[in-house]
Design a protein around this motif. Sequence first.
Motif, PDB file in Angstrom:
ATOM      1  N   LYS A 145       0.828  -1.217   0.000  1.00 27.39           N
ATOM      2  CA  LYS A 145       0.000   0.000   0.000  1.00 27.39           C
ATOM      3  C   LYS A 145       0.856   1.259   0.000  1.00 27.39           C
ATOM      4  O   LYS A 145       0.413   2.316  -0.443  1.00 27.39           O
ATOM      5  CB  LYS A 145      -0.915   0.022   1.222  1.00 27.39           C
ATOM      6  N   HIS A 146       2.083   1.140   0.514  1.00 32.04           N
ATOM      7  CA  HIS A 146       3.013   2.276   0.526  1.00 32.04           C
ATOM      8  C   HIS A 146       3.936   2.258  -0.693  1.00 32.04           C
ATOM      9  O   HIS A 146       4.968   2.908  -0.698  1.00 32.04           O
ATOM     10  CB  HIS A 146       3.823   2.262   1.818  1.00 32.04           C
ATOM     11  N   PHE A 147       3.573   1.477  -1.697  1.00 33.49           N
ATOM     12  CA  PHE A 147       4.277   1.411  -2.985  1.00 33.49           C
ATOM     13  C   PHE A 147       5.660   0.765  -2.891  1.00 33.49           C
ATOM     14  O   PHE A 147       6.538   1.043  -3.716  1.00 33.49           O
ATOM     15  CB  PHE A 147       4.382   2.801  -3.623  1.00 33.49           C
ATOM     16  N   ALA A 148       5.825  -0.139  -1.903  1.00 34.91           N
ATOM     17  CA  ALA A 148       7.117  -0.828  -1.783  1.00 34.91           C
ATOM     18  C   ALA A 148       7.352  -1.820  -2.924  1.00 34.91           C
ATOM     19  O   ALA A 148       8.481  -2.258  -3.131  1.00 34.91           O
ATOM     20  CB  ALA A 148       7.205  -1.539  -0.437  1.00 34.91           C
ATOM     21  N   GLY A 149       6.305  -2.181  -3.663  1.00 36.37           N
ATOM     22  CA  GLY A 149       6.503  -3.026  -4.835  1.00 36.37           C
ATOM     23  C   GLY A 149       6.782  -2.241  -6.097  1.00 36.37           C
ATOM     24  O   GLY A 149       7.193  -2.797  -7.114  1.00 36.37           O
ATOM     25  N   ASN A 150       6.595  -0.929  -6.023  1.00 38.71           N
ATOM     26  CA  ASN A 150       6.671  -0.074  -7.208  1.00 38.71           C
ATOM     27  C   ASN A 150       8.058   0.560  -7.326  1.00 38.71           C
ATOM     28  O   ASN A 150       8.227   1.771  -7.232  1.00 38.71           O
ATOM     29  CB  ASN A 150       5.579   1.004  -7.136  1.00 38.71           C
ATOM     30  N   MET A 151       9.043  -0.309  -7.517  1.00 35.19           N
ATOM     31  CA  MET A 151      10.443   0.106  -7.641  1.00 35.19           C
ATOM     32  C   MET A 151      10.935  -0.237  -9.040  1.00 35.19           C
ATOM     33  O   MET A 151      10.350  -1.067  -9.728  1.00 35.19           O
ATOM     34  CB  MET A 151      11.320  -0.640  -6.631  1.00 35.19           C
TER      35      MET A 151
END
Length: 299
Positions: free
Chosen positions: A229-235
């Motif tokens: 939800k905090h965009f930790a997969g969006n790297m």
Amino acid sequence: MIRPVRFAYNEQTAGSNEFMDADFAQETRKIAQEKALEEFEQMVTVLTAAGVDVTVYEDTVSPYSPDSIFPNNWVSLHQSGKVVLYPMMAPNRRVERRRDIIDDLRERYHVEEIIDLTHFEQEGKFLEATGSMVLDRRFKIAYACLSPRTDAEVLDAFARATGYEVVKFSAFDDNDVPVYHTNVLMCIGDVFAVVCLEAIKNPDEKFLVRSVLEETGKYIVEITMEQMKHFAGNMLLVRTKKDAKLLVMSTSAFQSLSDQQRNALDDYAELIHTDLSMIEGNGGGSARCMMAEIHLPLK
């Protein structure tokens, strides 16, 4: 990267994107463009200072495209010289596709072929590029969670046109809503992967994703649903002009990681982050979505 001129909360995408915050958007609508532009410029500055070759294009005032800051959804650029154009769900996002950008890239890079999948829009079938798919370019594997924006038939068409193998699965948030884009739940590096396996509820599909990652030699860093939800997969893993590896993410993503996760990832790349809270809250996308990586061969 595309410098925004009319960035805003997009009503046409909100129905399928649980990462967008309608209340935050209402509170910030008068300053969204101004603050998003500041965040954009800061990210470009950080990347450039780190030695990344960043190509910035100016957004156009007309036609109206509130999400143009996320160019990775309409195009992908490949080492084979192929350029793929994609069908997008929201009508006001389709105008983001710009042939002038492709023509400009042709000046410096070799473009062998343009593969146009946009005709699927007429059938109500969509595939939003490297939002819908996370590509392992080395092994030519496309990971894709099916959703209203990621259609199995278009995935198959992409595979036939590019020679990629597709690993399809379903993923859901903690409210059992389909995850709208694969790139918010996983990031594929050269020898590592960040993934929210918790979001893949079907045990066979979870086993498949883990198995393919392991078979291709990836060290898996699992993230939780809350970190997703905090965009930790969006790297996104990028390389500098001196061939150093950087893992780019937002400050929200960085702060959500545990020390153990940061230390694990730091073994593979330098972690760099920048505040993208205005863009994340209004747009429902983060650092990876803002970068359409250029893999085309130089002329």
